[in-house]
Design a protein around this motif. Structure first.
Motif, PDB file in Angstrom:
ATOM      1  N   HIS A 190       0.851  -1.190   0.000  1.00 12.41           N
ATOM      2  CA  HIS A 190       0.000   0.000   0.000  1.00 12.41           C
ATOM      3  C   HIS A 190       0.891   1.246   0.000  1.00 12.41           C
ATOM      4  O   HIS A 190       2.054   1.197   0.419  1.00 12.41           O
ATOM      5  CB  HIS A 190      -0.908   0.018   1.230  1.00 12.41           C
ATOM      6  N   HIS A 201      -0.286  -4.730  11.868  1.00 18.49           N
ATOM      7  CA  HIS A 201      -1.055  -3.915  10.937  1.00 18.49           C
ATOM      8  C   HIS A 201      -1.359  -2.506  11.424  1.00 18.49           C
ATOM      9  O   HIS A 201      -2.120  -1.796  10.779  1.00 18.49           O
ATOM     10  CB  HIS A 201      -2.375  -4.628  10.591  1.00 18.49           C
ATOM     11  N   CYS A 212      -2.419   4.653  11.258  1.00 20.63           N
ATOM     12  CA  CYS A 212      -2.937   3.929  10.103  1.00 20.63           C
ATOM     13  C   CYS A 212      -3.165   2.463  10.442  1.00 20.63           C
ATOM     14  O   CYS A 212      -2.408   1.860  11.207  1.00 20.63           O
ATOM     15  CB  CYS A 212      -1.956   4.022   8.932  1.00 20.63           C
ATOM     16  N   GLN A 213      -4.216   1.913   9.846  1.00 21.30           N
ATOM     17  CA  GLN A 213      -4.549   0.496  10.018  1.00 21.30           C
ATOM     18  C   GLN A 213      -4.496  -0.174   8.651  1.00 21.30           C
ATOM     19  O   GLN A 213      -5.091   0.318   7.693  1.00 21.30           O
ATOM     20  CB  GLN A 213      -5.958   0.357  10.609  1.00 21.30           C
ATOM     21  N   LEU A 214      -3.778  -1.299   8.561  1.00 22.29           N
ATOM     22  CA  LEU A 214      -3.577  -1.959   7.276  1.00 22.29           C
ATOM     23  C   LEU A 214      -4.627  -3.017   6.976  1.00 22.29           C
ATOM     24  O   LEU A 214      -4.755  -3.455   5.835  1.00 22.29           O
ATOM     25  CB  LEU A 214      -2.182  -2.570   7.212  1.00 22.29           C
ATOM     26  N   THR A 228      -8.771  -4.521   4.561  1.00 29.83           N
ATOM     27  CA  THR A 228      -8.462  -3.758   3.358  1.00 29.83           C
ATOM     28  C   THR A 228      -9.692  -2.970   2.915  1.00 29.83           C
ATOM     29  O   THR A 228     -10.830  -3.412   3.127  1.00 29.83           O
ATOM     30  CB  THR A 228      -8.009  -4.699   2.228  1.00 29.83           C
ATOM     31  N   PRO A 236      -6.350  -0.441   3.355  1.00 28.50           N
ATOM     32  CA  PRO A 236      -5.747   0.251   4.494  1.00 28.50           C
ATOM     33  C   PRO A 236      -6.253   1.677   4.589  1.00 28.50           C
ATOM     34  O   PRO A 236      -6.616   2.305   3.581  1.00 28.50           O
ATOM     35  CB  PRO A 236      -4.245   0.206   4.175  1.00 28.50           C
TER      36      PRO A 236
END
Length: 490
Positions: free
Chosen positions: A170, A191, A205-207, A210, A212
């Motif tokens: 990403h 994540h 941020c959170q991966l 999906t 992200p």
């Protein structure tokens, strides 16, 4: 609840770590080790049935992991352990046959306060270092070719295979056109990451799931955010800024919990949590001072201040929280002894890397690999080189071990040790560079040390960070781009 007590049990058991915990529980009476782990299993199951809050049990897991890490040394560079599913499965299937388990329960440590860590950890660490000398050649940083069993435990993969990052998972561009000096994954999390920017904000941020996304934007600083750090439990972020303040943030809702002005009224340039007592944070400022700050009271700790020769740009504690290294913009690295009871700093040693060259990043590591027990320091300086030092005594004295050629003459570049300790022959470090590339170096190779080189940024790469299982790598650059790289799966 069942999953949580299994994680606790996995931390206690560690059946595969024969060089670590297992040899130190009642060495003269191995039968008691099995009895101990059985009793632990029974108590944990009973507590799970009693219906205790899962959050309380998870916090216990973190605290007990920290205590065990302090006594025997960390399993990775991060301050707490990871209880992977394979560790849980392993602990459950070997209860009936295991003979080597880790140390006796720490009844007083079970209260959960990190300050109760054994003061004998250094002596035990030294003993283990001497034992480890048998597993490596003189002066070697990594396992010798004779360490067949250890390499087999690591899957017998090469360093190049293990760090074959290539594809982009990403790209975050919320800070576009404003440099992102630091990006960092949360502790023991695959994540969750954060990055700070010259625009005065911090993005959390959170991966997954999906796609992200940015889940929090921390706003409050009026100038560049120079540095930040995650607390051990990831519920707090502390940040420093050129606006002369430190801020404490709640990562769940993005609230600023506390605003703390610099005691000298100067720009704040770097910060780090005390790894054993997260209530204390050390900050470095533009008036050449380091200060130990109590984040609960917002006040400077008495005796917790000292002066360097220049602007304080980078800092790092050893894993035990006893030694602090700080680097300045005039090429010096100072070591300080940290008093765990009072928070007092005592200046110990000074090394001049190169006069007038800024020390932009310091990263400490207890062991580079499980069989390489020499404490090490990884340093970025504006001399177009990445420097690896060996820590030679308990005052933080440094001895230069290796240098790696990179491009760094003016930017604040950061580097890291790879977080997982390895049984492989070889050990890896990662750094940004002004040539817009990310470099992986094997610290043992005398020639052709580059293990991997990632290209994709359009500006100097400033920050790099691994997630806890090394499946993802984040890198940030001087134009505000953050790239998440994915390791190739064999």
């Amino acid at each position: 609840m069942a999953a949580v007590w299994q994680q606790v049990l996995a931390v206690d058991a560690r059946p595969g770590d024969s060089l670590r915990y297992n040899a130190y529980r009642t060495p003269a009476h191995p039968q008691f080790r099995t009895q101990y782990i059985r009793r632990r299993s029974q108590l944990l199951r009973d507590n799970a049935k009693a219906g205790y809050e899962p959050t309380v049990r998870r916090q216990y897991l973190k605290l007990r992991s920290q205590l065990l890490a302090q006594r025997y040394g960390p399993l990775s560079e991060q301050s707490s352990f990871r209880a992977h599913s394979n560790s849980i499965r392993s602990s459950r299937t070997t209860l009936d046959r295991m003979e080597d388990l880790e140390e006796e329960p720490r009844s007083q440590g079970s209260r959960g306060h990190r300050r109760s860590v054994s003061r004998g950890s250094y002596q035990l660490q030294a003993q283990m270092n001497r034992v480890a000398q048998e597993d490596r050649a003189p002066g070697s940083l990594v396992p010798t070719p004779l360490a067949e069993a250890s390499r087999a435990m690591a899957g017998d993969t090469t360093l190049s295979e293990n760090y074959a990052f290539a594809g982009m998972y990403h790209i975050f561009d919320q800070h576009v056109d404003q440099a992102v000096p630091k990006v960092q994954f949360a502790n023991d999390d695959k994540h969750l990451l954060a990055c700070c920017s010259l625009d005065g904000t911090i993005s959390v941020c959170q991966l997954v799931p999906t796609p992200p996304s940015v889940i929090q934007t921390l706003r409050g600083h009026t100038q560049t955010v120079s540095d930040f750090a995650w607390s051990l439990s990831n519920d707090i972020i502390v940040s420093t800024s050129l606006d002369g303040s430190m801020r404490i943030w709640n990562t769940q809702d993005g609230r600023c919990i506390r605003h703390i002005p610099d005691p000298d009224g100067a720009q704040l340039l770097c910060c780090t949590f005390q790894p054993i007592n997260n209530n204390l944070t050390v900050v470095g400022n533009a008036k050449h001072n380091v200060h130990v700050m109590n984040i609960s009271t917002g006040k400077k700790v008495k005796g917790g201040s000292s002066k360097l020769t220049g602007r304080v740009l980078s800092m790092s504690f050893d894993s035990a929280g006893r030694i602090l290294w700080a680097g300045d913009d005039r090429g010096s690295i100072f070591s300080f002894l940290f008093d765990m009871a009072s928070g007092k700093l005592t200046k110990a040693k000074r090394i001049v890397v190169t006069e007038g060259s800024a020390i932009t990043s310091i990263s400490a590591r207890s062991w580079i690999s499980r069989e390489a027990r020499d404490p090490s320091l990884l340093v970025n300086a504006c001399i177009n080189k990445l420097l690896l030092y060996r820590v030679v005594d308990n005052e933080g004295t440094l001895q230069l071990k290796r240098t790696f050629q990179i491009q760094q003459s003016s930017h604040a570049i950061r580097s890291i040790f790879c977080p997982l300790m390895s049984f492989r022959q070889g050990a890896c470090v990662v750094t940004g560079s002004e040539d817009m590339c990310v470099y992986f170096f094997d610290v043992e190779r005398a020639t052709k040390a580059i293990v991997n080189k990632l290209q994709g940024h359009s500006a100097a790469v400033l920050g790099v960070s691994f997630n806890c299982d090394e499946s993802l790598l984040a890198s940030s650059d001087a134009k505000g781009m953050v790239i998440i790289w994915r390791r190739e799966q064999k």
